[in-house]
Write a protein that holds these residues in place. Sequence first.
Motif, PDB file in Angstrom:
ATOM      1  N   SER A  70       0.887  -1.300   0.028  1.00 28.17           N
ATOM      2  CA  SER A  70      -0.181  -0.074   0.090  1.00 28.17           C
ATOM      3  C   SER A  70       0.813   1.360   0.132  1.00 28.17           C
ATOM      4  CB  SER A  70      -1.073   0.118   1.324  1.00 28.17           C
ATOM      5  OG  SER A  70      -0.062   0.340   2.580  1.00 28.17           O
ATOM      6  N   GLY A  71       2.175   1.177  -0.008  1.00 31.93           N
ATOM      7  CA  GLY A  71       3.044   2.322   0.520  1.00 31.93           C
ATOM      8  C   GLY A  71       3.242   2.559   1.819  1.00 31.93           C
ATOM      9  N   ALA A  72       2.694   1.883   2.557  1.00 35.56           N
ATOM     10  CA  ALA A  72       2.557   2.047   4.165  1.00 35.56           C
ATOM     11  C   ALA A  72       2.446   3.580   4.656  1.00 35.56           C
ATOM     12  CB  ALA A  72       3.832   1.880   4.471  1.00 35.56           C
ATOM     13  N   HIS A  73       1.268   4.165   3.968  1.00 30.54           N
ATOM     14  CA  HIS A  73       0.989   5.541   4.625  1.00 30.54           C
ATOM     15  C   HIS A  73       0.767   5.733   6.100  1.00 30.54           C
ATOM     16  CE1 HIS A  73      -0.349   7.220   0.308  1.00 30.54           C
ATOM     17  NE2 HIS A  73       0.823   6.501   0.650  1.00 30.54           N
ATOM     18  N   PHE A  74      -0.371   4.681   6.491  1.00 24.50           N
ATOM     19  CA  PHE A  74      -0.733   4.608   7.923  1.00 24.50           C
ATOM     20  C   PHE A  74      -1.128   5.955   8.809  1.00 24.50           C
ATOM     21  CE2 PHE A  74       2.980   1.282   8.172  1.00 24.50           C
ATOM     22  CZ  PHE A  74       2.108   0.513   7.452  1.00 24.50           C
ATOM     23  N   ASN A  75      -1.380   6.930   7.764  1.00 21.84           N
ATOM     24  CA  ASN A  75      -1.311   8.301   8.081  1.00 21.84           C
ATOM     25  C   ASN A  75      -2.283   9.001   7.150  1.00 21.84           C
ATOM     26  OD1 ASN A  75      -1.056  11.001   9.100  1.00 21.84           O
ATOM     27  ND2 ASN A  75       0.957  10.796   9.510  1.00 21.84           N
ATOM     28  N   PRO A  76      -3.461   9.490   7.586  1.00 22.65           N
ATOM     29  CA  PRO A  76      -4.195  10.563   6.491  1.00 22.65           C
ATOM     30  C   PRO A  76      -3.742  11.615   5.940  1.00 22.65           C
ATOM     31  CG  PRO A  76      -5.730   9.683   8.513  1.00 22.65           C
ATOM     32  CD  PRO A  76      -4.224   9.313   8.919  1.00 22.65           C
ATOM     33  N   ALA A  77      -2.735  12.218   6.757  1.00 18.69           N
ATOM     34  CA  ALA A  77      -1.937  13.460   6.275  1.00 18.69           C
ATOM     35  C   ALA A  77      -1.103  13.036   5.302  1.00 18.69           C
ATOM     36  CB  ALA A  77      -1.135  13.924   7.779  1.00 18.69           C
ATOM     37  N   VAL A  78      -0.337  11.881   5.523  1.00 14.11           N
ATOM     38  CA  VAL A  78       0.346  11.505   4.278  1.00 14.11           C
ATOM     39  C   VAL A  78      -0.388  11.193   3.105  1.00 14.11           C
ATOM     40  CG1 VAL A  78       2.135   9.695   3.522  1.00 14.11           C
ATOM     41  CG2 VAL A  78       2.165  10.659   5.959  1.00 14.11           C
ATOM     42  N   SER A  79      -1.561  10.235   3.162  1.00 15.66           N
ATOM     43  CA  SER A  79      -2.405  10.295   2.075  1.00 15.66           C
ATOM     44  C   SER A  79      -2.881  11.319   1.340  1.00 15.66           C
ATOM     45  CB  SER A  79      -3.462   9.260   2.582  1.00 15.66           C
ATOM     46  OG  SER A  79      -2.923   8.091   3.031  1.00 15.66           O
ATOM     47  N   ALA A  80      -3.420  12.315   2.101  1.00 16.45           N
ATOM     48  CA  ALA A  80      -3.898  13.495   1.834  1.00 16.45           C
ATOM     49  C   ALA A  80      -2.677  14.245   0.890  1.00 16.45           C
ATOM     50  CB  ALA A  80      -4.443  14.631   2.715  1.00 16.45           C
ATOM     51  N   ALA A  81      -1.511  14.418   1.565  1.00 19.21           N
ATOM     52  CA  ALA A  81      -0.294  15.168   0.983  1.00 19.21           C
ATOM     53  C   ALA A  81      -0.267  14.314  -0.259  1.00 19.21           C
ATOM     54  CB  ALA A  81       0.879  15.098   1.724  1.00 19.21           C
ATOM     55  N   ASP A  82      -0.199  13.356  -0.538  1.00  9.57           N
ATOM     56  CA  ASP A  82       0.329  12.287  -1.641  1.00  9.57           C
ATOM     57  C   ASP A  82      -0.785  12.665  -2.962  1.00  9.57           C
ATOM     58  OD1 ASP A  82       1.623  10.489  -3.163  1.00  9.57           O
ATOM     59  OD2 ASP A  82       0.025   8.848  -2.815  1.00  9.57           O
ATOM     60  N   TRP A  83      -2.239  12.681  -2.357  1.00 10.15           N
ATOM     61  CA  TRP A  83      -3.284  13.156  -3.334  1.00 10.15           C
ATOM     62  C   TRP A  83      -3.195  14.628  -4.076  1.00 10.15           C
ATOM     63  CZ3 TRP A  83      -7.201  17.058  -2.212  1.00 10.15           C
ATOM     64  CH2 TRP A  83      -8.009  17.137  -3.276  1.00 10.15           C
ATOM     65  N   LEU A  84      -2.787  15.588  -2.693  1.00 10.80           N
ATOM     66  CA  LEU A  84      -2.773  16.824  -3.378  1.00 10.80           C
ATOM     67  C   LEU A  84      -1.562  17.264  -4.390  1.00 10.80           C
ATOM     68  CD1 LEU A  84      -3.967  19.760  -2.788  1.00 10.80           C
ATOM     69  CD2 LEU A  84      -2.521  19.989  -0.879  1.00 10.80           C
ATOM     70  N   LEU A  85      -0.500  16.491  -3.875  1.00 16.00           N
ATOM     71  CA  LEU A  85       0.802  16.709  -4.713  1.00 16.00           C
ATOM     72  C   LEU A  85       0.303  16.060  -6.117  1.00 16.00           C
ATOM     73  CD1 LEU A  85       3.661  17.818  -4.783  1.00 16.00           C
ATOM     74  CD2 LEU A  85       4.053  15.346  -3.876  1.00 16.00           C
ATOM     75  N   GLY A  86      -0.211  15.027  -6.263  1.00 15.13           N
ATOM     76  CA  GLY A  86      -0.158  14.375  -7.511  1.00 15.13           C
ATOM     77  C   GLY A  86      -1.477  14.676  -8.448  1.00 15.13           C
ATOM     78  N   ARG A  87      -2.418  15.594  -8.026  1.00 14.98           N
ATOM     79  CA  ARG A  87      -3.450  15.842  -8.805  1.00 14.98           C
ATOM     80  C   ARG A  87      -3.165  16.332 -10.239  1.00 14.98           C
ATOM     81  NH1 ARG A  87      -7.427  20.009  -5.789  1.00 14.98           N
ATOM     82  NH2 ARG A  87      -8.533  19.605  -7.567  1.00 14.98           N
TER      83      ARG A  87
END
Length: 248
Positions: A70-87
């Motif tokens: 899964s990428g080992a996010h384990f953290n909504p802040a990391v997942s949100a940053a990943d989404w925002l950066l890659g949009r």
Amino acid sequence: MNGRSSASRVLARRLLAEFVGTALLVTMVVGSGIAAAQLSPGDVGVQLLENSIATAFGLAVLILLFGPVSGAHFNPAVSAADWLLGRRAGTGISGQHLVAYTIVQAIGGVAGALLANIMFDRQVFEIATKDRLTTGHLIGEVVATAGLIALIFTLARTGRAGLSAAAVGAYIGAAYWFTSSTSFANPAVTIGRAFSDSFAGIAPNSVPAFIAAQLVGALIGLTLVVALYPGVAAAADEVVVPHGNTDN
């Protein structure tokens, strides 16, 4: 049809990895906090040392275990940053997957706290009473989360994502000590820790402000890494570690 079925199976595996990984992370944080309070009563410094060591090493192991799925996010802040950066770049996690990741991470955080309570013969369902709502603690959460996000995305951008297990574990272990809040830096962990009235707990009234501070920190960390590495969006798929090689 086969393509949709395959994509659903891949997502299911990733969500399972995020749920179990986040749950075990919170179990490590809360469980080691309970053990520390029992082993070193009256010595808060030693308790924090025991708690931070267990969390740092445990987090590194979890990234190695679940990262390839899964990428080992384990953290909504990391997942949100990943989404925002890659949009704009068409990389990173999708909006739908962001919602799914966030939900399972939050549920996993609660499950992990309950598991720790059970293992140490406490009441299964507890509500923490430790008030952490101070200006210093909130600033500490901004700092801790900003550093975590900057570290993760810098490693991905510079082709060193393979070092994330050691580097992220080391950073969180250090941030236990150099931030006033002891570095929650994770909304899912924050929610989970509200369900254990122990050394590692956080009262529910402190949770919303902590999460808000973490999201602010994530934006600051992301802004910093974009300024330092303008092409970082291309590496969003490699966060926290490269994943996808287990999809088939």
